[in-house]
Write an enzyme that holds these catalytic residues in place. Structure first.
Site, PDB file in Angstrom:
ATOM      1  N   GLN A   1      16.051  23.234  83.709  1.00 46.52           N
ATOM      2  CA  GLN A   1      15.658  24.524  84.257  1.00 46.52           C
ATOM      3  C   GLN A   1      14.990  24.282  85.603  1.00 46.52           C
ATOM      4  O   GLN A   1      14.091  23.459  85.731  1.00 46.52           O
ATOM      5  CB  GLN A   1      14.699  25.239  83.314  1.00 46.52           C
ATOM      6  CG  GLN A   1      15.308  25.628  81.973  1.00 46.52           C
ATOM      7  CD  GLN A   1      16.261  26.815  82.079  1.00 46.52           C
ATOM      8  OE1 GLN A   1      16.554  27.314  83.160  1.00 46.52           O
ATOM      9  NE2 GLN A   1      16.754  27.255  80.945  1.00 46.52           N
TER      10      GLN A   1
ATOM     11  N   CYS B   1      20.878  33.581  79.622  1.00 46.35           N
ATOM     12  CA  CYS B   1      20.939  33.664  81.083  1.00 46.35           C
ATOM     13  C   CYS B   1      22.010  34.659  81.521  1.00 46.35           C
ATOM     14  O   CYS B   1      22.384  34.698  82.689  1.00 46.35           O
ATOM     15  CB  CYS B   1      21.205  32.284  81.697  1.00 46.35           C
ATOM     16  SG  CYS B   1      22.743  31.518  81.160  1.00 46.35           S
TER      17      CYS B   1
END
Length: 443
Positions: free
Chosen positions: A278, A400
């Site tokens: 991330q 996401c």
């Protein structure tokens, strides 16, 4: 790794003479595009805000919708601000610098709320405060494109809006400070190399313990280029690698040790040059902490972590006392996750399974208490019926892509699950990316 921008394959910029319309924007969709519903078909406009009247260049026409780009603001919204980046109008990296971080999150949450209600039939959602960090200087990993077709005008930067052309940059305010600092000397270095046409792209990483550059090369570089690269690594105190073939790396300068990052204060995870991480450290740590809180992890619980990567959630879950099974489809990342567990003194059962393969899903553990899944943008459609049959006490879904999340959530809700909590995570401020976390329990 989620890229800052990737143009559609073969997509070329719209011609100067592309049709222009005067449109009024009604609201924003979950990626921050303005939506004009008074035009048929509906038009999605990059750079538009609710209540604005715009001159829009149409960039693509589909049977059910058109796409466009705001080229002139005729009536501005009170929420419109001046972009902080000088490249914002041409670079495809940050689509939403024309509105503040907090204001954009409000619109994104409204759009996701409407999407989920429409797709699932849910009447109300228990929205939690969004997870957010700094709007600038947050990005610790990125991929830089190179255009070396013209030796006199070598470009290093990001793709232009709606195009595969490279916008050369010397500054990028969303990159972390160490990565921002490396941009000007990196551009100067690339221009000096003899083998620039052998370079594909450059991955840059600001890890906890090192700055790392990885250059994808299509053919061997001249010896003098290798000397320059090695000296650059020494001068800038960084690790420099060449990717000579998919997942084959050659160390040119700097430490031989892998890069590390911390999903929580107690843990340190090693990552390879192509491993997913991330990009927003602040939001990632907040996300991991919130996941453990929402799951109400108890010592000894059997928790299944799907799409586990190198252990971003698995190791914090195990550190909290859970008995964790981590499942990932990329073998190299499974091996690295197992090493990470060992080096942190934790016991985690990591398995390599293709989570889109129905036959492989039959190999998942049958006795579990809770499930966490963090799939890629395609979502986890094949898993939904399987998760229902496993009958866990709770399911935590990290997404996401609100569209595929809504599709998957509809399956769970149809089978008797309910959304207890849901919240946005601003992993990519100023962009079209919208990420969320939701917890499901049996109704």
């Amino acid at each position: 790794m989620v890229q800052i921008y990737k143009a559609p394959k073969g997509k070329k910029p719209s011609p100067i003479g592309a049709p222009k319309l005067t449109l009024s924007i009604d609201d924003l969709e979950h990626g921050g595009l303005g939506v004009c519903r008074s035009h048929q078909p509906v038009v999605f406009v990059e750079g538009g805000l609710p209540g604005e009247q715009l001159e829009v260049r149409i960039t693509d026409k589909k049977p059910r919708y058109w796409q466009g780009l705001a080229v002139k603001v005729l009536t501005p919204s009170a929420e419109r601000i001046e972009p902080f980046c000088p490249h914002s109008r041409e670079c495809g990296g940050c689509q939403n610098q024309h509105i503040g971080q907090t204001e954009l999150l409000v619109h994104k949450q409204q759009a996701v709320d409407q999407l989920l209600k429409r797709q699932t039939g849910i009447k109300t959602l228990n929205w939690q405060a969004p997870l957010l960090g700094p709007a600038q200087g947050y990005r610790r990993k990125a991929r830089l494109a190179i255009d070396a077709q013209n030796k006199a005008d070598v470009k290093v930067g990001f793709r232009a809006k709606g195009s595969d052309q490279v916008v050369s940059i010397k500054q990028c305010a969303i990159l972390s400070e160490p990565l921002q600092a490396i941009l000007p000397p990196l551009l100067s270095l690339i221009k000096l190399l003899k083998g620039t046409k052998q370079l594909g792209h450059i991955s840059v990483l600001d890890a906890d313990d090192q700055v790392q550059l990885c250059l994808r090369v299509t053919r061997a570089l001249p010896g003098e280029d290798l000397v320059r690269l090695s000296q650059f690594a020494e001068d800038n105190s960084l690790r420099l690698l060449l990717e000579t073939a998919p997942n084959r790396f050659e160390l040119v300068g700097g430490t031989s040790q892998d890069a590390h990052y911390s999903p929580s204060a107690e843990l340190s995870l090693a990552i390879g040059p192509n491993d997913f991480i991330q990009v927003n450290n602040v939001v990632n740590q907040a996300m991991v902490s919130q996941a453990l809180t929402w799951l109400q992890v108890k010592p000894g619980e059997q928790i299944l972590d799907l799409f586990c990567g190198v252990g971003n959630f698995s190791l914090p879950l195990a550190h909290a006392g859970a008995q964790v099974t981590g499942v990932e489809g990329i073998e190299a990342m499974v091996k690295r996750a197992a090493i990470n567990a060992s080096e942190n003194g934790l016991q985690v059962d990591f398995q390599c399974l293709d989570l889109s393969d129905t036959a492989a899903l039959a190999k998942l553990p049958s006795q579990i208490d809770k499930v966490l899944l963090d799939p890629a943008r395609a979502g986890a459609q094949a898993l939904m019926s399987v998760l229902h049959k496993l009958n866990p006490k709770g399911i935590l879904y990290v997404s996401c892509n609100p569209a595929t999340f809504a599709r998957d959530a509809a399956v769970l809700i149809d089978k008797g699950w309910q959304v207890d909590k849901i919240g946005l995570m601003d992993m990519f401020p100023n962009t079209a990316h919208t990420e969320l976390m939701a917890h499901f329990s049996k109704a």
